[in-house]
Design a protein around this motif. Structure first.
Motif, short mmCIF file in Angstrom:
data_model
loop_
_atom_site.label_atom_id
_atom_site.label_comp_id
_atom_site.label_asym_id
_atom_site.label_seq_id
_atom_site.Cartn_x
_atom_site.Cartn_y
_atom_site.Cartn_z
N LEU A 189 0.83 -1.21 0.00
CA LEU A 189 0.00 0.00 0.00
C LEU A 189 0.87 1.26 0.00
N HIS A 190 1.95 1.23 0.76
CA HIS A 190 2.86 2.39 0.81
C HIS A 190 3.46 2.65 -0.57
N VAL A 191 3.92 1.61 -1.22
CA VAL A 191 4.56 1.78 -2.53
C VAL A 191 3.56 2.21 -3.59
N LEU A 192 2.36 1.65 -3.57
CA LEU A 192 1.35 2.04 -4.55
C LEU A 192 0.96 3.51 -4.40
N GLN A 193 1.03 4.03 -3.18
CA GLN A 193 0.79 5.46 -2.97
C GLN A 193 1.98 6.29 -3.44
N LEU A 194 3.18 5.73 -3.30
CA LEU A 194 4.42 6.47 -3.56
C LEU A 194 4.75 6.62 -5.03
N VAL A 195 4.46 5.60 -5.84
CA VAL A 195 4.95 5.58 -7.21
C VAL A 195 4.31 6.66 -8.08
N ASN A 196 5.00 6.94 -9.20
CA ASN A 196 4.51 7.94 -10.16
C ASN A 196 3.50 7.37 -11.13
N ALA A 197 3.54 6.05 -11.35
CA ALA A 197 2.61 5.39 -12.27
C ALA A 197 2.45 3.94 -11.85
N ILE A 198 1.30 3.37 -12.20
CA ILE A 198 1.03 1.96 -11.91
C ILE A 198 0.71 1.25 -13.21
N ALA A 199 1.54 0.29 -13.57
CA ALA A 199 1.27 -0.56 -14.73
C ALA A 199 0.47 -1.76 -14.26
N CYS A 200 -0.45 -2.22 -15.11
CA CYS A 200 -1.33 -3.31 -14.66
C CYS A 200 -1.72 -4.20 -15.83
N GLU A 201 -2.17 -5.39 -15.50
CA GLU A 201 -2.59 -6.36 -16.50
C GLU A 201 -3.90 -5.93 -17.16
N ASP A 202 -4.83 -5.40 -16.37
CA ASP A 202 -6.14 -5.02 -16.90
C ASP A 202 -6.66 -3.83 -16.09
N LYS A 203 -6.80 -2.68 -16.75
CA LYS A 203 -7.26 -1.48 -16.06
C LYS A 203 -8.64 -1.67 -15.43
N ARG A 204 -9.51 -2.40 -16.12
CA ARG A 204 -10.87 -2.59 -15.63
C ARG A 204 -10.89 -3.36 -14.32
N HIS A 205 -9.89 -4.19 -14.11
CA HIS A 205 -9.80 -4.96 -12.87
C HIS A 205 -9.04 -4.19 -11.80
N ILE A 249 -6.43 4.36 -3.23
CA ILE A 249 -5.38 4.79 -4.15
C ILE A 249 -6.02 5.23 -5.46
N GLU A 250 -5.99 6.51 -5.71
CA GLU A 250 -6.62 7.07 -6.91
C GLU A 250 -5.59 7.20 -8.03
N THR A 251 -6.03 6.89 -9.23
CA THR A 251 -5.18 7.05 -10.40
C THR A 251 -5.77 8.13 -11.30
N GLY A 252 -4.92 8.71 -12.13
CA GLY A 252 -5.35 9.78 -13.01
C GLY A 252 -4.13 10.41 -13.67
N ALA A 253 -4.24 11.71 -13.95
CA ALA A 253 -3.14 12.41 -14.62
C ALA A 253 -1.87 12.39 -13.78
N ALA A 254 -2.01 12.56 -12.47
CA ALA A 254 -0.83 12.59 -11.60
C ALA A 254 -0.24 11.21 -11.36
N LYS A 255 -1.07 10.18 -11.45
CA LYS A 255 -0.61 8.79 -11.27
C LYS A 255 -1.35 7.94 -12.30
N PRO A 256 -0.84 7.91 -13.56
CA PRO A 256 -1.56 7.18 -14.61
C PRO A 256 -1.53 5.68 -14.40
N LEU A 257 -2.57 5.04 -14.92
CA LEU A 257 -2.67 3.59 -14.92
C LEU A 257 -2.33 3.11 -16.33
N LEU A 258 -1.27 2.31 -16.45
CA LEU A 258 -0.76 1.88 -17.74
C LEU A 258 -1.09 0.42 -17.99
N ALA A 259 -1.63 0.12 -19.15
CA ALA A 259 -1.97 -1.27 -19.48
C ALA A 259 -0.72 -2.00 -19.99
N VAL A 260 -0.35 -3.07 -19.28
CA VAL A 260 0.77 -3.92 -19.70
C VAL A 260 0.30 -5.36 -19.57
#
Length: 290
Positions: free
Chosen positions: A27-43, A53-64
């Motif tokens: 939880l600490h790291v997910l708050q700290l990082v600049n971006a979160i890459a994920c398998e499926d954004k919908r999940h 943990i909110e994502t958006g322009a300041a912390k984009p969610l990247l599909a990988v």
């Protein structure tokens, strides 16, 4: 307290079902990082919101994911080279273990950048911890190690071949399976007869079910309740003693002759049991003539 450097990919394990199975460090790291890459954004997006943990322009969610991992890995590397911290999460459990993430990790390491794993939930270790796997009687192995097979092939012939190979491996083996293929897997595993299988269904979730039964009874166990073919599955094929006696070799050969041509059955039986092929061939001829 551990330092969390910039220009680092953080591989973060997430729950496989129960939302409480997230670490404070994750939880600490997910708050700290600049971006979160994920398998499926919908999940991942609803999952992250559950933890605030909110994502958006300041912390984009990247599909990988498996279809774009090679290309998307390059974009993640570019972010890391700019000094960002990026986390990677799969849909559930530990990334890069039968889930996307391995190519991403390899690309980051190839670029000379740092990868930091954050351990947590895993269906593999979860089912193993409930299986009570011990060294099989008669085994010469020095410990109680296991093999991770992951998902077996979906095509029937290839799956049967993989299971025949498991028949000759005395070590415990962890297998994963999806609900729409579990019945076919169970039928195929009947060839393993009395070798024990621990099946974990919906691990950590409300309707979790764990049972240890002989492989030949797995199909019947599934059929006993319509609920048992639902959910994700992790199975442990328990360790077995070595195939050393002529009776063992003959029994394997009998099972294979029921499904395969004689020469093919002899070849496979020799690979599984280690018995001499010429002796197996003579035995096969006798069995055919009985």
């Amino acid at each position: 307290m551990q330092h969390y450097p910039e220009s680092t990919l953080y591989v973060v394990a997430t729950p496989i079902g129960n939302l409480a199975d997230i670490s404070l460090r994750a939880l600490h790291v997910l708050q700290l990082v600049n971006a979160i890459a994920c398998e499926d954004k919908r999940h991942s997006q609803p999952l992250l919101r559950q933890y605030g943990i909110e994502t958006g322009a300041a912390k984009p969610l990247l599909a990988v994911h498996q279809h774009n991992e090679a290309e998307a890995a390059g974009l993640v590397v570019e972010r890391l080279q700019r000094g960002e911290r990026v986390a990677y999460v799969s849909d559930a459990g530990t990334p890069a273990v039968s889930d996307p993430g391995a190519r991403l990790v390899a690309a980051v390491r190839a670029a000379g950048l740092t990868v930091m794993p954050l351990p947590g939930a895993s269906s593999v270790t979860t089912v193993l911890s409930a299986a009570g796997v011990t060294r099989a009687e008669g085994s010469t192995d020095s410990g109680t190690g296991f093999v991770f097979a992951g998902f077996l092939p979906s095509k029937a012939g290839e799956r049967d071949q993989a299971i025949r190979a498991l028949r000759g491996d005395t070590r415990a083996t962890v297998i994963l399976e999806a609900p729409h293929r579990i019945e076919a897997l169970a039928r195929a595993m009947a060839v393993l007869q009395g070798r024990l299988v621990t099946v974990g269904r919906e691990l950590t979730k409300q309707f979790e079910e764990i049972a240890t039964i002989p492989a030949q009874e797995l199909a019947a166990w599934l059929a006993a309740s319509p609920q048992r073919t639902r959910g994700e599955f992790a199975l442990v094929l328990h360790a077995s003693g070595p195939l050393e006696t002529p009776e063992d070799s003959t029994r394997v050969l009998q099972l294979l002759l029921a499904e395969l041509p004689l020469k093919t059955a002899v070849k496979v039986a020799a690979e599984i049991t280690g018995a001499p092929r010429n002796e197996l061939y003579e035995t096969a001829l006798k069995l055919k003539n009985e």
